[in-house]
Scaffold this motif. Sequence first.
Motif, PDB file in Angstrom:
ATOM      1  N   LEU B 151       0.850  -1.185   0.000  1.00  0.00           N
ATOM      2  CA  LEU B 151       0.000   0.000   0.000  1.00  0.00           C
ATOM      3  C   LEU B 151       0.886   1.236   0.000  1.00  0.00           C
ATOM      4  CD1 LEU B 151      -2.994   0.850   0.203  1.00  0.00           C
ATOM      5  CD2 LEU B 151      -2.655   1.029   2.660  1.00  0.00           C
ATOM      6  N   LYS B 177      -2.498   8.023  -5.483  1.00  0.00           N
ATOM      7  CA  LYS B 177      -2.351   9.067  -6.506  1.00  0.00           C
ATOM      8  C   LYS B 177      -2.337   8.463  -7.912  1.00  0.00           C
ATOM      9  CE  LYS B 177      -0.835  12.611  -3.603  1.00  0.00           C
ATOM     10  NZ  LYS B 177       0.424  12.876  -2.933  1.00  0.00           N
ATOM     11  N   LYS B 411      21.599  20.322   1.716  1.00  0.00           N
ATOM     12  CA  LYS B 411      21.535  20.097   0.266  1.00  0.00           C
ATOM     13  C   LYS B 411      21.124  21.388  -0.434  1.00  0.00           C
ATOM     14  CE  LYS B 411      17.830  18.054  -1.372  1.00  0.00           C
ATOM     15  NZ  LYS B 411      16.837  17.028  -1.701  1.00  0.00           N
ATOM     16  N   PRO B 550      17.633   6.354   1.850  1.00  0.00           N
ATOM     17  CA  PRO B 550      18.315   5.068   2.070  1.00  0.00           C
ATOM     18  C   PRO B 550      17.626   4.219   3.139  1.00  0.00           C
ATOM     19  CG  PRO B 550      19.877   6.913   2.191  1.00  0.00           C
ATOM     20  CD  PRO B 550      18.535   7.509   1.982  1.00  0.00           C
TER      21      PRO B 550
HETATM   22  C1  LIG Z   1      12.071  18.975   0.898  1.00  0.00           C
HETATM   23  C2  LIG Z   1      12.503  17.569   1.077  1.00  0.00           C
HETATM   24  C3  LIG Z   1      13.715  17.134   0.550  1.00  0.00           C
HETATM   25  C4  LIG Z   1      14.149  15.835   0.733  1.00  0.00           C
HETATM   26  N1  LIG Z   1      15.360  15.479   0.227  1.00  0.00           N
HETATM   27  C5  LIG Z   1      15.828  14.235   0.464  1.00  0.00           C
HETATM   28  C6  LIG Z   1      17.098  13.841  -0.023  1.00  0.00           C
HETATM   29  O1  LIG Z   1      17.794  14.631  -0.679  1.00  0.00           O
HETATM   30  N2  LIG Z   1      17.570  12.587   0.267  1.00  0.00           N
HETATM   31  C7  LIG Z   1      16.839  11.699   1.020  1.00  0.00           C
HETATM   32  O2  LIG Z   1      17.301  10.609   1.297  1.00  0.00           O
HETATM   33  N3  LIG Z   1      15.594  12.028   1.459  1.00  0.00           N
HETATM   34  C8  LIG Z   1      15.075  13.273   1.195  1.00  0.00           C
HETATM   35  N4  LIG Z   1      13.829  13.603   1.645  1.00  0.00           N
HETATM   36  C9  LIG Z   1      13.039  12.568   2.320  1.00  0.00           C
HETATM   37  C10 LIG Z   1      12.276  11.660   1.328  1.00  0.00           C
HETATM   38  O3  LIG Z   1      11.257  12.395   0.718  1.00  0.00           O
HETATM   39  C11 LIG Z   1      11.691  10.457   2.049  1.00  0.00           C
HETATM   40  O4  LIG Z   1      12.721   9.762   2.657  1.00  0.00           O
HETATM   41  C12 LIG Z   1      11.009   9.450   1.137  1.00  0.00           C
HETATM   42  O5  LIG Z   1      10.149  10.085   0.261  1.00  0.00           O
HETATM   43  C13 LIG Z   1      10.216   8.441   1.944  1.00  0.00           C
HETATM   44  O6  LIG Z   1       9.638   7.508   1.081  1.00  0.00           O
HETATM   45  P1  LIG Z   1       8.303   6.716   1.404  1.00  0.00           P
HETATM   46  O7  LIG Z   1       8.095   5.785   0.295  1.00  0.00           O
HETATM   47  O8  LIG Z   1       8.377   6.146   2.755  1.00  0.00           O
HETATM   48  O9  LIG Z   1       7.147   7.827   1.461  1.00  0.00           O
HETATM   49  P2  LIG Z   1       6.530   8.778   0.340  1.00  0.00           P
HETATM   50  O10 LIG Z   1       7.561   9.266  -0.570  1.00  0.00           O
HETATM   51  O11 LIG Z   1       5.731   9.763   1.095  1.00  0.00           O
HETATM   52  O12 LIG Z   1       5.552   7.832  -0.480  1.00  0.00           O
HETATM   53  C14 LIG Z   1       4.342   7.367   0.036  1.00  0.00           C
HETATM   54  C15 LIG Z   1       3.437   6.940  -1.082  1.00  0.00           C
HETATM   55  O13 LIG Z   1       2.263   6.354  -0.547  1.00  0.00           O
HETATM   56  C16 LIG Z   1       1.123   6.918  -1.157  1.00  0.00           C
HETATM   57  N5  LIG Z   1       0.023   6.859  -0.208  1.00  0.00           N
HETATM   58  C17 LIG Z   1      -0.178   7.622   0.887  1.00  0.00           C
HETATM   59  N6  LIG Z   1      -1.313   7.257   1.508  1.00  0.00           N
HETATM   60  C18 LIG Z   1      -1.837   6.244   0.786  1.00  0.00           C
HETATM   61  C19 LIG Z   1      -3.007   5.451   0.921  1.00  0.00           C
HETATM   62  N7  LIG Z   1      -3.844   5.644   1.929  1.00  0.00           N
HETATM   63  N8  LIG Z   1      -3.249   4.501   0.002  1.00  0.00           N
HETATM   64  C20 LIG Z   1      -2.396   4.313  -1.040  1.00  0.00           C
HETATM   65  N9  LIG Z   1      -1.288   5.031  -1.210  1.00  0.00           N
HETATM   66  C21 LIG Z   1      -1.001   5.983  -0.308  1.00  0.00           C
HETATM   67  C22 LIG Z   1       1.541   8.321  -1.501  1.00  0.00           C
HETATM   68  O14 LIG Z   1       0.712   8.845  -2.503  1.00  0.00           O
HETATM   69  C23 LIG Z   1       2.976   8.106  -1.947  1.00  0.00           C
HETATM   70  O15 LIG Z   1       3.043   7.743  -3.291  1.00  0.00           O
HETATM   71  C24 LIG Z   1      13.359  14.911   1.452  1.00  0.00           C
HETATM   72  C25 LIG Z   1      12.128  15.321   1.959  1.00  0.00           C
HETATM   73  C26 LIG Z   1      11.703  16.636   1.780  1.00  0.00           C
HETATM   74  C27 LIG Z   1      10.406  17.065   2.370  1.00  0.00           C
END
Ligand SMILES: Cc1cc2nc3c(=O)[nH]c(=O)nc-3n(C[C@H](O)[C@H](O)[C@H](O)COP(=O)(O)OP(=O)(O)OC[C@H]3O[C@@H](n4cnc5c(N)ncnc54)[C@H](O)[C@@H]3O)c2cc1C
Lengths: 300, 813
Positions: B151, B177, B411, B550
């Motif tokens: 999910l 999305k 960064k 990571p």
């Molecule tokens: C400004 C900024 C800069 C950053 N720069 C870096 C960087 O340079 N290097 C680094 O390592 N990290 C960086 N990060 C952190 C990085 O964004 C996160 O580590 C990473 O996106 C986490 O991944 P994730 O898959 O856990 O979550 P997300 O990227 O949030 O993905 C979650 C997914 O789940 C989906 N979702 C949510 N709810 C539901 C639901 N109910 N049902 C189905 N789908 C759902 C969302 O639509 C999304 O596609 C940065 C963050 C920010 C805010």
Amino acid sequence: MPMKLQKFETDEQLKIERIMYARRYSLTLDKRRCVVCELCEAVCPREAIRVVKPEDGEQAPPRLEIDVELCQYCGICNAVCPFGALELKINGEKTIPVVKFESFPRLIRDIKIDAEKCPVGCTVCMDTCPLKLITVKVVDEEGRPVENVDLYPEKERLKVTVEIEKEYCPVCRLCEYKCPYDAIHTQKIIYGHISVKNELCPEGCRECVEACPIPEALQISEDGRVVANDLFCVYCGACRIVCPVEGAISLERTVIRHTPVHSGAWNKALEKLTSTKGMAKELRSRALIKVKESVERRLA
Amino acid sequence: MSGEEPRIGVFVCHCGLNIAGVIDVEEVTEYAKTLPNVVYAVHNRYTCSDPGQDEIRKAIKEHNLNRVVVAACSPRLHEPTFRRCVAEAGLNPYLFEMANIREFSSWCHPSTPREATEKAKDLVRMAVAKARLLAPLKPLKVPVTRRALVLGGGIAGINAALDLAEMGFKVYLVEKKESIGGHMAQLDKTFPTLDCSICIEGPRMVDVARHPNIEIISYADLLSVEGYVGNFKVKVRKNPRYVIAENCTGCGECRDVCPIEFPNEWDMNMGVRRAIDIPFAQAVPLIYTINRDHCIECYKCVDACGARQAIDFSQEPEEVELEVGAIIVATGYDIYIPEEGNLYGYGRYSNVITALEFERLILAAGPTGGHVIRASDGKRPKSVALIQCVGSRDINKYEYCSGFCCMYTLKHAIQLKEHYGREVEVYVFYMDMRSNFKGYEEFYRRAREMGVTFIRGRVSSVIEDPETKNLIVRVEDIALGEPVEVEVELVVLATAAIPSKGSDEISRILNISRGADGFFMESHPKLKPIDTPVDGIFLAGACQGPKDIPYSVSQGCGAAARAATILSKEEWEIEPIIAVVDPTKCRNVKVKCGICATKCPYGAIKAPQGQPAQVITAMCHGCGTCAAECPADAITQMHFTDAQIFAQIRAALEENPEDKILGFLCNWCSYAGADLAGTSRFEYPPTLRPIRVMCSGRVDRDFVLEAFRLGAGMVLVAACHLPYDCHYISGNWRMKERMEVLARMLTKLGLSPERFRVDYISAAEGVKFAELITEMTRKLKELGRERIVAENQKLKPVLERMLSRKRRAKTGS
Ligand SMILES: Cc1cc2nc3c(=O)[nH]c(=O)nc-3n(C[C@H](O)[C@H](O)[C@H](O)COP(=O)(O)OP(=O)(O)OC[C@H]3O[C@@H](n4cnc5c(N)ncnc54)[C@H](O)[C@@H]3O)c2cc1C
Ligand code: SF4
Ligand code: SF4
């Protein structure tokens, strides 16, 4: 910076804005030109424009309200307003996206003026125009305006120019009818039929006559009845907005003259603006099968 | 029950000197022999060693034993060992019971060996009492559907899906999305190596789309999840795109003719998209979507699409049902948007932006073509302030640290310097710079070497100069110890990472809990960081707490591995300590009851009107809350039956009950905490007689009444901490509600309130446990035996009446 939605209102204009980081939209209603009619409210796909009628007992004319949250700056209202009272800008430039992308037609303002026929000194059309959109000028051979004709030596060399601010003209045809020299030929934008059921009118009510932007279209006859004149009516429906009795004014639009377009959005607008009869005719004449189907589906 | 007369063997362990150094094991063994149904008792040096286990196996054969009690260490340590041992001798493993005389006696009462020995005898007596009533149980086996649901399609979900797919399991990747990618797809570069975010994520996204084992279900909402580990039934609603996925070639010709523009959420509403569009160029799946909120139905796109006929305005939402064996939640985080307008002027001043907006600004494909400009005048700022911890580490907003802001702020500082060099002054306002992990500290140094100015302190205010639209940042500089003002042309706020929208809904649907911070709770913060308390449901990425890429990737892979431990099996074994309803006793047949169904933390009980309640065995986690709640005593928790626990209570209070504290300890927190008190050798008075239950929710009010009827000096119910620590989600809450009412009643009946205690002990709180028992014992002494006896005499007839129903039922069996 989060996206900003703003609204400003003065006595002269109502302006809404959508300000994004690198893009700015605005929609301005020129209150001096707006006659508060039925058209934009009817066609807005998001129901963002509403005619607000005064509350019971309130002494105020109806006015337009635009919802900043709902407007998506498509420009349909801009395209449909016969009085040119609405203006859409993106990044400061006038544009009508729906027209640019051929999703919506422009209204055809068919106005031909043969100024050759105009004698120096005649300003009937200018004086007639209820919206003051006509400027008659006398010019010399070089096209320079001549202020005082009587002082000019060779009068036969003088010429007359007639300019109309077309984009604000609803084409009521008054000028054409009043022109003594047959110099103006026009065709209406909207054709239709209007009549007033005087038996329904409250005693002494003059609301519609006052609201009508074209003095000759709705008049009070000698016996005190309201008389509608199809000849000059632009079918905007401003009268119906103010009429306190439902059904006292019957107004039907049958034809709207517009640039050719093939668009569901236009059909939807047509459906709202015209009688079904008029619309079916338009569709038949165009034989736009898919579009017709879509409309039928909706009507069903 | 086996029907045959119990023949119990008791094995008392010396544990070298660990036990025998304090407790007289000889005496305990001799005492055991006097207990009813005990036919054999010995003591040996190390019962858990090979010879020790051999002795048990031999004794079972030679003495025809059908129950075994080992008096040794904590069952949390060696119960599995001895269960295996008795099973090898042909005995059902559930015909085994332990008396914990090490952690609960020798280790915590070293200076009172006499009392410790007496306590050990009591513990053995209690174990034997329970053992007499033990019944053989068979582990439950459930078939496993060898497919998984992931999910959320962020970088964590993408990696989880790919790994599982590579292992050969079919994966459904459900994304809410239009495109997968998550936040990473919104970023420009990634720390600490500054590689382009979409360039490294894009290929992974395409891999997902191409993988024969992965089915992406995007633009979809999770509706419901039913079932249990190995057998989940998931309902998902696919929202209509008004574009037929199979026919859409992704050419975008429709987009080019669409007249309608609206703000693109993906671009943080800084750029626009059309009414028919994809959110960003690399979207996966590459299917266009019509936004009907904005579409004016001009059908220009229909014309443009032409013969491909991909556009279908009549599409309706579609519900699909998926069957999966495991679920990985990877729903990520959201960014806090300070909408109030009072936090550093965001929303009020044009030149104050969030860090995520900055990412879109500096991104070449972003709304400004990669130019960092000011919204007020479109000019490039000559000075930029990066403010950290906006909303984070703030007890009035979000108390926790958002983890990755320090690093992305560095960064952004480096990126600004790289793009504009000396033409831009960069100030970083920070509280602490957290740059642990590989390569991060070096990245920090790089920023410092590039001439970025670091100012330490929490920014107190940002004020706009109405003329220039510049911003004045005020801060108390900790290094200088004085207030500082810096005028800059652009302010970037590193706003907090917060639980993603809809997390509450997801936690409700999946029955998984959220911490005080709103992120999903792991089963154990150290040892089970990826598991949830619900078997078969795992967590990955920032949905469990803010994490960088990571770390999110590692968790995605970890969650895939955890899920594979289930999916790789044909069948999954469940401990048979589940609840069973006696349909002949269930009230729901006659009246509308269903209390059990409402109290079960897992929704494992169905009570259809007019029918007896039914436990869905595979969903039952065995907390026993329902058994305690059932007003008709129609529910039995296997291995923790009323009869067994009553037998333990009676055995515990056989002698001198007034001097004893009867304690009900939940297995996961308070029993573990008590074990820790023992292992840490915290000494406390030997007054406690503990009964282990899986969850405090199991503690029936009748247990407490029975204890007082028998004259117990005090009763303690100890549970996991509120609000979120319960291993069974909410068993502790049910216990609390029940016990509060009971306590009021008992006080009214004349019981001194100190004599009935509910407390919360975590597995880490050995000290607290020892202190609690010490304090209770002190109060017990203060009250004095006489007063207790007097109270008991007064109480007894009342309690007797209250319990008569129960006792009749019990003595009958
Ligand atoms: C400004 C900024 C800069 C950053 N720069 C870096 C960087 O340079 N290097 C680094 O390592 N990290 C960086 N990060 C952190 C990085 O964004 C996160 O580590 C990473 O996106 C986490 O991944 P994730 O898959 O856990 O979550 P997300 O990227 O949030 O993905 C979650 C997914 O789940 C989906 N979702 C949510 N709810 C539901 C639901 N109910 N049902 C189905 N789908 C759902 C969302 O639509 C999304 O596609 C940065 C963050 C920010 C805010
Ligand atoms: S029908 Fe809607 S989506 Fe298609 S081109 Fe027109 S406005 Fe855009
Ligand atoms: S309340 Fe606990 S024991 Fe009862 S059915 Fe639910 S999970 Fe099982």
